[in-house]
Write a protein that holds these residues in place. Structure first.
Motif, PDB file in Angstrom:
ATOM      1  N   LYS A  97       0.817  -1.207   0.000  1.00  0.00           N
ATOM      2  CA  LYS A  97       0.000   0.000   0.000  1.00  0.00           C
ATOM      3  C   LYS A  97       0.859   1.268   0.000  1.00  0.00           C
ATOM      4  CE  LYS A  97      -4.251  -1.628   0.223  1.00  0.00           C
ATOM      5  NZ  LYS A  97      -5.297  -1.263  -0.753  1.00  0.00           N
ATOM      6  N   TYR A  98       0.370   2.253  -0.754  1.00  0.00           N
ATOM      7  CA  TYR A  98       1.000   3.581  -0.822  1.00  0.00           C
ATOM      8  C   TYR A  98       0.212   4.546   0.047  1.00  0.00           C
ATOM      9  CZ  TYR A  98       1.730   8.268  -2.792  1.00  0.00           C
ATOM     10  OH  TYR A  98       1.952   9.604  -2.956  1.00  0.00           O
ATOM     11  N   HIS A  99       0.931   5.252   0.946  1.00  0.00           N
ATOM     12  CA  HIS A  99       0.278   6.228   1.814  1.00  0.00           C
ATOM     13  C   HIS A  99       0.855   7.634   1.658  1.00  0.00           C
ATOM     14  CE1 HIS A  99      -1.981   3.072   3.781  1.00  0.00           C
ATOM     15  NE2 HIS A  99      -0.864   2.387   3.959  1.00  0.00           N
ATOM     16  N   GLY A 100       1.849   7.790   0.836  1.00  0.00           N
ATOM     17  CA  GLY A 100       2.503   9.077   0.625  1.00  0.00           C
ATOM     18  C   GLY A 100       3.949   8.845   0.260  1.00  0.00           C
ATOM     19  N   ALA A 101       4.659   9.928  -0.071  1.00  0.00           N
ATOM     20  CA  ALA A 101       6.060   9.803  -0.462  1.00  0.00           C
ATOM     21  C   ALA A 101       6.862   9.089   0.616  1.00  0.00           C
ATOM     22  CB  ALA A 101       6.641  11.185  -0.728  1.00  0.00           C
ATOM     23  N   TRP A 102       7.603   8.051   0.206  1.00  0.00           N
ATOM     24  CA  TRP A 102       8.451   7.231   1.057  1.00  0.00           C
ATOM     25  C   TRP A 102       7.661   6.449   2.107  1.00  0.00           C
ATOM     26  CZ3 TRP A 102      12.583   6.888  -1.568  1.00  0.00           C
ATOM     27  CH2 TRP A 102      13.107   8.007  -2.246  1.00  0.00           C
ATOM     28  N   ASN A 103       6.356   6.407   1.976  1.00  0.00           N
ATOM     29  CA  ASN A 103       5.524   5.737   2.968  1.00  0.00           C
ATOM     30  C   ASN A 103       4.720   4.631   2.278  1.00  0.00           C
ATOM     31  OD1 ASN A 103       3.909   4.942   5.074  1.00  0.00           O
ATOM     32  ND2 ASN A 103       2.876   6.907   5.335  1.00  0.00           N
ATOM     33  N   VAL A 104       5.325   3.460   2.178  1.00  0.00           N
ATOM     34  CA  VAL A 104       4.659   2.293   1.619  1.00  0.00           C
ATOM     35  C   VAL A 104       4.828   1.142   2.600  1.00  0.00           C
ATOM     36  CG1 VAL A 104       4.922   2.983  -0.784  1.00  0.00           C
ATOM     37  CG2 VAL A 104       6.719   1.637   0.309  1.00  0.00           C
ATOM     38  N   ALA A 105       3.847   0.264   2.634  1.00  0.00           N
ATOM     39  CA  ALA A 105       3.891  -0.833   3.608  1.00  0.00           C
ATOM     40  C   ALA A 105       3.158  -2.041   3.064  1.00  0.00           C
ATOM     41  CB  ALA A 105       3.267  -0.391   4.924  1.00  0.00           C
ATOM     42  N   GLY A 147      17.467   2.027  -7.290  1.00  0.00           N
ATOM     43  CA  GLY A 147      17.891   3.348  -6.839  1.00  0.00           C
ATOM     44  C   GLY A 147      16.912   4.084  -5.971  1.00  0.00           C
ATOM     45  N   CYS A 148      15.821   3.436  -5.569  1.00  0.00           N
ATOM     46  CA  CYS A 148      14.801   4.075  -4.734  1.00  0.00           C
ATOM     47  C   CYS A 148      14.971   3.575  -3.301  1.00  0.00           C
ATOM     48  CB  CYS A 148      13.413   3.763  -5.280  1.00  0.00           C
ATOM     49  SG  CYS A 148      12.064   4.601  -4.436  1.00  0.00           S
ATOM     50  N   ASP A 149      15.681   4.342  -2.490  1.00  0.00           N
ATOM     51  CA  ASP A 149      16.088   3.940  -1.148  1.00  0.00           C
ATOM     52  C   ASP A 149      15.067   4.451  -0.134  1.00  0.00           C
ATOM     53  OD1 ASP A 149      17.281   3.521   1.305  1.00  0.00           O
ATOM     54  OD2 ASP A 149      19.266   4.172   0.675  1.00  0.00           O
ATOM     55  N   ILE A 150      14.135   3.584   0.250  1.00  0.00           N
ATOM     56  CA  ILE A 150      13.078   3.991   1.181  1.00  0.00           C
ATOM     57  C   ILE A 150      13.651   4.329   2.547  1.00  0.00           C
ATOM     58  CG2 ILE A 150      11.024   3.191   2.412  1.00  0.00           C
ATOM     59  CD1 ILE A 150      10.277   1.546   0.011  1.00  0.00           C
ATOM     60  N   GLU A 151      14.597   3.536   3.009  1.00  0.00           N
ATOM     61  CA  GLU A 151      15.140   3.736   4.364  1.00  0.00           C
ATOM     62  C   GLU A 151      15.729   5.128   4.528  1.00  0.00           C
ATOM     63  OE1 GLU A 151      18.403   1.747   7.454  1.00  0.00           O
ATOM     64  OE2 GLU A 151      18.047   0.852   5.477  1.00  0.00           O
ATOM     65  N   ASN A 152      16.467   5.587   3.510  1.00  0.00           N
ATOM     66  CA  ASN A 152      17.098   6.902   3.592  1.00  0.00           C
ATOM     67  C   ASN A 152      16.342   7.990   2.839  1.00  0.00           C
ATOM     68  OD1 ASN A 152      19.563   6.174   5.110  1.00  0.00           O
ATOM     69  ND2 ASN A 152      19.957   4.879   3.310  1.00  0.00           N
ATOM     70  N   LYS A 153      15.176   7.642   2.315  1.00  0.00           N
ATOM     71  CA  LYS A 153      14.311   8.588   1.612  1.00  0.00           C
ATOM     72  C   LYS A 153      15.083   9.367   0.546  1.00  0.00           C
ATOM     73  CE  LYS A 153      11.126   9.102   5.502  1.00  0.00           C
ATOM     74  NZ  LYS A 153      10.440  10.054   6.410  1.00  0.00           N
ATOM     75  N   SER A 154      15.734   8.625  -0.343  1.00  0.00           N
ATOM     76  CA  SER A 154      16.534   9.277  -1.380  1.00  0.00           C
ATOM     77  C   SER A 154      16.616   8.398  -2.620  1.00  0.00           C
ATOM     78  CB  SER A 154      17.951   9.562  -0.866  1.00  0.00           C
ATOM     79  OG  SER A 154      18.637   8.346  -0.587  1.00  0.00           O
ATOM     80  N   MET A 155      16.795   9.056  -3.759  1.00  0.00           N
ATOM     81  CA  MET A 155      17.067   8.346  -5.001  1.00  0.00           C
ATOM     82  C   MET A 155      18.577   8.302  -5.188  1.00  0.00           C
ATOM     83  SD  MET A 155      14.225   7.272  -6.244  1.00  0.00           S
ATOM     84  CE  MET A 155      14.793   6.763  -7.885  1.00  0.00           C
ATOM     85  N   THR A 156      19.103   7.118  -5.454  1.00  0.00           N
ATOM     86  CA  THR A 156      20.538   6.918  -5.561  1.00  0.00           C
ATOM     87  C   THR A 156      20.848   6.231  -6.888  1.00  0.00           C
ATOM     88  OG1 THR A 156      20.449   4.734  -4.525  1.00  0.00           O
ATOM     89  CG2 THR A 156      20.643   6.643  -3.064  1.00  0.00           C
ATOM     90  N   THR A 157      22.109   6.009  -7.124  1.00  0.00           N
ATOM     91  CA  THR A 157      22.489   5.216  -8.293  1.00  0.00           C
ATOM     92  C   THR A 157      22.114   3.759  -8.045  1.00  0.00           C
ATOM     93  OG1 THR A 157      24.712   4.901  -7.370  1.00  0.00           O
ATOM     94  CG2 THR A 157      24.391   6.744  -8.895  1.00  0.00           C
ATOM     95  N   THR A 158      21.893   3.026  -9.113  1.00  0.00           N
ATOM     96  CA  THR A 158      21.498   1.634  -8.964  1.00  0.00           C
ATOM     97  C   THR A 158      22.631   0.817  -8.353  1.00  0.00           C
ATOM     98  OG1 THR A 158      22.205   1.206 -11.239  1.00  0.00           O
ATOM     99  CG2 THR A 158      19.888   1.733 -10.887  1.00  0.00           C
TER     100      THR A 158
END
Length: 356
Positions: free
Chosen positions: A5-13, A327-338
């Motif tokens: 489920k999506y609840h907002g930016a960086w907030n999925v569970a 590259g979608c790092d939920i823990e650190n709420k950032s987009m990174t290189t793959t």
């Protein structure tokens, strides 16, 4: 059943939700087996593409096995392996009747996994019009790439090269970039694919059609692919959505620049050159009229070897690792290189094991 489920930016569970069942006469319930991570999913999770409805189940590139059917369903039966078209449409409005079904005015928002509950879940509910039986010789993993390929088919339809010998460039070697290289090859265009990530570049080089090749830079592509350091740009497909302003001055007269990314960015171009040099600047990201079934045929006939583009298969419970691979790092709420030589990442919904 489980659903991401999506609840907002960086907030999925990953949550437990009520099981889905066929209640209407045309309903089809599918036990999901594989569902691919799309660039749209990355944009939704990271907040760069804030279009999803809070509370929605994500995921829209799915295959599975029919679990239940309504009484009026005749085209599929329980036990059939199917691919799901995630884009609902009414077929009656002006947009549908003019072959722009993804822009149907009688639906809410866009597609499943964005405006409607999607397929990062154990089960998915749809209707019979939007499921298609997969032939026995085609894997569920390969068929899961039908929806992204359908978006590519829509884009390739719009490209009218000035010559069949057009110098053709695809920027980005992600799933859409490689699928564009394959689809363009069926149109007779041998692409130079340009990718700055060494890991993605290495993955792409062995998975391109005959005549296409992958390079680390535009300069390398011009010299290596076209034997001309000043080779003009006849056809450009930009999967990054950020290169129009940089590449516009390099476009050949009569050339076509296509942007397919969904990153927000403003550009300034010289409008006089647009007309004087007969340039076309177009966008494309949708599945349009008939493109889903055309893509399905290209995969089932083997003309596009979709399964070769799958780099990772992971259980849904490892959704954070799957997103981080791209590259979608939920823990650190950032987009990174793959993190690795990634291309198409699939969730194995039925698996409870560790990542493959």
């Amino acid at each position: 059943m489980r659903a991401l489920k999506y609840h907002g930016a960086w907030n999925v569970a990953l949550e437990e939700v009520p099981d889905l069942h066929a209640s209407g006469p045309d309903d089809v319930v599918v036990d999901i087996k594989f569902c691919g991570i799309c660039g749209t999913d990355l944009g939704i999770v990271s907040g760069s593409y804030p279009i999803a409805v809070p509370g929605v189940t994500l995921g829209h590139e799915a295959t599975g096995v029919v679990a239940e059917c309504g009484a009026a369903v005749t085209n599929v039966k329980v036990g059939d392996r199917v691919v799901i078209n995630p884009t609902p449409y009414c077929g009656r409005c002006r947009m549908c009747r003019t072959q722009r079904i993804n822009h149907c005015v009688n639906k809410m928002g866009t597609e499943s996994g964005v405006s409607y509950d999607g397929a990062f879940a154990d089960r998915f509910l749809t209707t019979s019009e939007f499921v298609h039986v997969i032939p026995d010789h085609v894997s569920l993993q390969a068929a899961a790439l039908t929806e992204p390929l359908s978006c590519v088919v829509s884009g390739v339809r719009k490209i009218q090269p000035p010559t069949m010998a057009a110098h053709t460039y695809v920027f980005g070697a992600g799933p859409l970039g490689l699928l564009y290289a394959w689809a363009l090859s069926l149109k007779g265009l041998a692409s130079a694919v340009i990718e700055t990530s060494p890991e993605r570049l290495a993955f792409a080089r062995s998975r391109l059609p005959v005549g296409a090749a992958a390079y680390a830079s535009l300069a390398e592509a011009r010299s290596g692919h076209f034997n001309d350091p000043d080779a003009p740009l006849d056809v450009v497909v930009d999967t990054t959505s950020g290169l129009l302003e940089e590449l516009y001055p390099l476009m050949a007269c009569g050339g076509t620049f296509m942007s397919i990314g969904l990153k927000e960015k403003e550009f300034t171009i010289d409008g006089m050159h647009l007309a004087d040099r007969s340039l076309s600047v177009i966008g494309s990201i949708d599945s349009l009229h008939g493109s889903f079934l055309e893509a399905f045929h290209l995969i089932t006939s083997g003309r596009v070897p979709a399964e070769r583009l799958v780099s990772h298969v992971m259980p849904l419970s490892d959704f954070a690792d799957g997103l981080a691979t791209l590259g979608c790092d939920i823990e650190n709420k950032s987009m990174t290189t793959t993190r690795s030589a990634s291309c198409k990442v699939l969730f194995d919904i039925a698996s409870a094991g560790s990542s493959e």
